[in-house]
Design a protein around this motif. Sequence first.
Motif, PDB file in Angstrom:
ATOM      1  N   SER A  79       0.815  -1.209   0.000  1.00  0.00           N
ATOM      2  CA  SER A  79       0.000   0.000   0.000  1.00  0.00           C
ATOM      3  C   SER A  79       0.850   1.261   0.000  1.00  0.00           C
ATOM      4  N   SER A  94       0.261   5.852  -1.310  1.00  0.00           N
ATOM      5  CA  SER A  94      -0.739   6.899  -1.508  1.00  0.00           C
ATOM      6  C   SER A  94      -0.529   7.726  -2.765  1.00  0.00           C
ATOM      7  N   ARG A 130      -3.911   2.254  -2.644  1.00  0.00           N
ATOM      8  CA  ARG A 130      -4.079   1.776  -1.268  1.00  0.00           C
ATOM      9  C   ARG A 130      -3.955   0.264  -1.146  1.00  0.00           C
ATOM     10  N   PRO A 150      -0.823  -0.856   8.539  1.00  0.00           N
ATOM     11  CA  PRO A 150      -0.518  -0.091   7.320  1.00  0.00           C
ATOM     12  C   PRO A 150      -0.155  -0.953   6.116  1.00  0.00           C
TER      13      PRO A 150
END
Length: 431
Positions: free
Chosen positions: A110, A112, A355, A386
């Motif tokens: 993941s 952003s 994500r 996370p």
Amino acid sequence: MATSRTCDGVRRRDFLKIGVLGGAGLTLSSYLRLAEAGAVRAGRATAAIHVHLGGGPSHLDTFDPKPEAPDGIRGEFAAIPTSIPGVSIGEHLPRLAQCADHYTILRGVSHSIAAHDLGTKYLNTGNRPLPSLDYPGYGAVVSRELASPRDIPPFVAIPNTPQVAGYLGVEYAPFSTQTAPRAGQPFNVRGISLGKGLTIEELGRRRELLRQIDRTFAGFESSGLIQGLDAFSQRAYDIISSTRSREAFDISRESRSVTRLFGRDPFSQSCLLASRLVESGVRFVALSHGGWDTHQDNFNRLKTRNLPELDAGLSGLFLALAQKGLLESTVVMVSGEFGRTPKVNARGGRDHFPRAMFVVMGGGGIAGGRVVGASDATGSGPASGPGFAPDDVAATLYSCLGIDPQAEYHTPTGRPVAITRNGSPIAEAFA
């Protein structure tokens, strides 16, 4: 392998050019101008192959299916079992399903960054992009750290790669073939194959002329770009005049037992060439397979072209490396720049979604037959915490090669920079 334009207007070939002097193309000659390999590190793997899936492949339709999710999320494809009990992947990857013991799937990777160019830089360097610093790609770091035979290029891209030398300098930039091999056809790489009647003797005469020019201008001040020209000339000559180097690119020399493992499409043949190159001593091979930017017609495009080609080429690569006894010494990594949205849009496509994404790794000390990490029930993000960052994936790759991901380099201005600023190796991925 087709060149394609992504949705944000960036042509795939524009950021697959070899990086040197702000983006100019790099020939064998300019690449070798300052080529000197670094010291060998003690690691399980001695070579690496990275497959870049340009455009951002859908994780739900490939290595992270969600068969229990609602219709608008799970999509049109079914999940099929692999050779590993309890592990399923998308139905259009049947060959990879049968050799799942050769690789590990990282799920819940993941970040952003949803832009193609920046996401590509992130996943090809292991460092979140900064406007003030041009990070070197994996191949540049590996070619600096691992010594290679003088008559074999250390870093080869088939046909090209978004990876650049960055602040390490042009001597660590990739040698791009510019074209992909085709089944049943001779593959001549410009700069390796001596065409148009050029002989080794004629090449030697040209080399002596360059030496005379060097001696003439020896007293003039030179820039960092042309320092070490003598070393460049010697290695350039070593590679171009080397029978071993030319034979390394000649896939027609492969045995039937190896060639039958691959499809006949250009990506499969590129994977075949990659296995041959690492067998010959190349330390890093970068492969590019584009066309994954599927904002519309996602399922038709995947099932008719992308997935069959990926399935044939990547399964062949793992099986060929294993057959040659090279899988333990070669780490393979497969990644795009991000995943795609769980929800199917009105055009039958999926949009950018950093994500959640997958990364496939195998060989070189990576365990086979595992799934490490997980995304949630709809593939909308890591199942807990996370997840894994691209930095962690990069640190894992480097660790397989015995390269300390926290080691520091220095930019030309003297700025100390860690190879990966924030990454930690993923312990569960190792055998």
